[in-house]
Motif scaffolding. Structure first.
Motif, PDB file in Angstrom:
ATOM      1  N   VAL A 255      39.139  36.643  44.146  1.00 47.14           N
ATOM      2  CA  VAL A 255      39.532  37.516  45.759  1.00 47.14           C
ATOM      3  C   VAL A 255      40.336  39.096  44.068  1.00 47.14           C
ATOM      4  N   PHE A 256      40.740  38.423  42.963  1.00 49.75           N
ATOM      5  CA  PHE A 256      41.358  39.189  42.371  1.00 49.75           C
ATOM      6  C   PHE A 256      40.772  39.838  40.846  1.00 49.75           C
ATOM      7  N   ASP A 257      39.331  39.516  41.412  1.00 50.81           N
ATOM      8  CA  ASP A 257      38.574  40.344  40.194  1.00 50.81           C
ATOM      9  C   ASP A 257      38.428  41.037  40.139  1.00 50.81           C
ATOM     10  N   GLY A 258      38.575  41.768  39.062  1.00 49.81           N
ATOM     11  CA  GLY A 258      38.668  43.777  38.593  1.00 49.81           C
ATOM     12  C   GLY A 258      40.462  44.132  38.495  1.00 49.81           C
TER      13      GLY A 258
ATOM     14  N   ALA B 210      46.815  50.417  48.346  1.00 49.53           N
ATOM     15  CA  ALA B 210      45.939  50.509  47.175  1.00 49.53           C
ATOM     16  C   ALA B 210      46.855  52.206  46.404  1.00 49.53           C
ATOM     17  N   GLU B 211      47.861  53.023  46.641  1.00 47.46           N
ATOM     18  CA  GLU B 211      48.547  54.066  45.831  1.00 47.46           C
ATOM     19  C   GLU B 211      49.693  52.977  45.131  1.00 47.46           C
TER      20      GLU B 211
ATOM     21  N   ALA C 246      51.769  53.130  24.794  1.00 44.63           N
ATOM     22  CA  ALA C 246      51.099  54.226  23.582  1.00 44.63           C
ATOM     23  C   ALA C 246      49.939  54.176  24.633  1.00 44.63           C
ATOM     24  N   ALA C 247      49.283  52.631  24.738  1.00 40.86           N
ATOM     25  CA  ALA C 247      48.428  52.702  25.453  1.00 40.86           C
ATOM     26  C   ALA C 247      47.027  53.508  26.512  1.00 40.86           C
ATOM     27  N   GLY C 248      48.017  53.574  27.063  1.00 37.21           N
ATOM     28  CA  GLY C 248      48.132  54.787  27.989  1.00 37.21           C
ATOM     29  C   GLY C 248      48.634  54.264  29.389  1.00 37.21           C
ATOM     30  N   PRO C 249      47.758  54.024  30.614  1.00 37.82           N
ATOM     31  CA  PRO C 249      48.628  53.894  31.970  1.00 37.82           C
ATOM     32  C   PRO C 249      48.583  52.688  32.387  1.00 37.82           C
ATOM     33  N   VAL C 250      48.855  51.991  32.889  1.00 35.64           N
ATOM     34  CA  VAL C 250      49.474  51.085  33.808  1.00 35.64           C
ATOM     35  C   VAL C 250      49.299  50.796  35.128  1.00 35.64           C
ATOM     36  N   HIS C 251      48.220  50.513  35.963  1.00 34.71           N
ATOM     37  CA  HIS C 251      48.473  50.691  37.671  1.00 34.71           C
ATOM     38  C   HIS C 251      49.111  49.335  37.928  1.00 34.71           C
TER      39      HIS C 251
ATOM     40  N   ALA D 235      38.882  50.305  44.835  1.00 37.18           N
ATOM     41  CA  ALA D 235      38.172  52.200  45.207  1.00 37.18           C
ATOM     42  C   ALA D 235      38.725  52.553  44.306  1.00 37.18           C
ATOM     43  N   ASP D 236      40.050  52.435  44.718  1.00 40.27           N
ATOM     44  CA  ASP D 236      41.147  53.161  43.774  1.00 40.27           C
ATOM     45  C   ASP D 236      41.668  53.272  42.659  1.00 40.27           C
ATOM     46  N   LEU D 237      41.271  52.065  42.112  1.00 36.74           N
ATOM     47  CA  LEU D 237      41.354  52.236  40.505  1.00 36.74           C
ATOM     48  C   LEU D 237      40.222  52.655  39.826  1.00 36.74           C
ATOM     49  N   ALA D 238      38.869  52.795  40.336  1.00 33.47           N
ATOM     50  CA  ALA D 238      37.744  53.079  40.026  1.00 33.47           C
ATOM     51  C   ALA D 238      37.777  54.222  40.305  1.00 33.47           C
TER      52      ALA D 238
END
Length: 382
Positions: free
Chosen positions: A201-204, A111-112, A119-124, A159-162
């Motif tokens: 499972v991959f929703d979100g 979860a790290e 240019a549009a911001g972060p991608v995690h 949870a981390d992405l939220a």
């Protein structure tokens, strides 16, 4: 952000006893060129980097050369471990690599994310290593299946992405519902329901880059397999090799196109009588291919591989596949032996058993008769 999704390099794998490192190096060099030509920002390698938990030094050299070349081509690189990899060995070199190359192998840190900005911001980017339930039960009580392990992992990711916000990508190595594995290649996959991971499972997350299956598959617009970059079995001979070029827009919408990779040596399955395989001009175009030869003669022939390799130097597999099979009388070998009334019939019963119903030929019966007569004559003389 422009992403290249690849997986299942299987560095060190052999093809019917033949080494593949040289061929794979050629393909991975082409992949590096595609990264440069398409201005790729991020390369994802979704598991099974190596084919063995104990790869040779040459395998590490190829991996390191490729990762550094991808970085030099202008892309960040994120790598996760698969079921063929040793997570500890693959993860060992993560701190030795240059900035911009990330090797994620620790389930305790899934979860790290690696965060890459445009240019549009972060991608995690969340890299999930292959999650073996038996090794996670102490940390995740009650987890006994791949579905349960992936469900728990994705709960942690969401949870981390939220708390972070922004766009997201997850990398996973599993057997997702809706795809058919190639039996010859995905030899580790348990196809029972316990090992199937539902797509829900991959929703979100905005994109799920999956590995484990050696053929490309689009399960949803945002959930895909890219397959392996090299053919590792004849069952895959007709399947394209390549990777997904994924564009992730500012709102997290995905559009993807396929980039073909070169095939160093094509795979063919040839089916004919042995004489035709050895002489028929219609097979002239296949002399430089990897060949699986299925010869259709009624009876097995002698020294087939050596003879075929004189015409097809890269013949790797020979299968005896009779065009016609003798009808079975339904009796077992033991029943045939018990019903034999003479040594001649016993010999015929044996040949019928080992040759799928094809008994002795006239010449073989004559030869056996001569041998049995000689045995009787020798017993009389004694």
């Amino acid at each position: 952000m422009r992403i290249l999704h690849t997986s299942d390099w299987h560095i060190g794998r052999t093809f019917h006893g033949h080494q593949t490192l040289v061929a794979l190096r050629t393909v991975l060099e082409a992949l590096v060129s595609q990264v440069r030509e398409n201005a790729v920002d991020l390369v994802l390698v979704a598991g099974d980097v190596f084919d063995s938990a104990t790869p040779s030094a040459d395998c590490y050299t190829l991996l390191t050369d490729t990762l550094v070349a991808l970085r030099d081509a202008g892309a960040r690189v994120v790598v996760t471990s698969g079921n063929h990899d040793s997570a500890a060995r693959l993860g060992f070199q993560s701190r030795l690599l240059r900035e911009g190359i990330h090797v994620l192998t620790d389930p305790a840190r899934l979860a790290e994310p690696v965060t890459v900005a445009d240019a549009a911001g972060p991608v995690h980017v969340y890299g999930l290593p292959f999650l073996e339930p038996a090794l996670l039960r102490h940390e995740w009580p009650g987890v006994r299946t791949q579905e349960a392990a992936m469900t728990r992992a994705m709960e942690l990711v969401r949870a981390d992405l939220a708390t972070r916000g922004g766009r997201s990508v997850v990398m996973a190595h599993c057997f997702a519902a809706g795809v058919e594995p190639t039996a010859h290649l995905e030899r580790d996959i348990q196809q029972g329901g316990l090992d199937v991971v539902p797509l829900s499972v991959f929703d979100g997350v905005d994109y799920a880059a999956l590995g484990h299956i050696h053929g490309r598959a689009r399960l949803e617009e945002r959930v895909r397999y890219c397959g392996a970059p090299l053919h590792y079995g004849f069952g895959e001979g007709g399947k394209p090799r390549g990777s997904w070029l994924v564009d992730l827009d500012a709102d997290g919408r995905v559009s993807a196109s396929w980039l073909d990779l070169p095939v160093p040596r094509r795979l063919v399955t040839l089916r004919a009588s042995l004489d035709d395989l050895l002489t028929d001009p219609r097979f002239d175009a296949d002399v430089d291919a990897w060949v699986q030869a299925e010869y259709t003669d009624t009876l097995p022939q002698r020294d087939v591989m050596r003879r075929l390799q004189q015409r097809f130097p890269h013949c790797a597999l020979v299968v005896h596949a009779p065009a016609e099979r003798a009808a079975s009388d339904g009796r077992s070998y033991a029943q045939r032996v018990r019903s034999a009334r003479s040594d001649r019939e016993l010999f015929d019963a044996f040949l019928s058993h080992v040759r799928e119903g094809e008994g002795a030929t006239a010449m073989e019966r004559e030869l056996v008769a001569d041998l049995l007569d000689e045995r009787v004559a020798a017993e009389v003389r004694a």
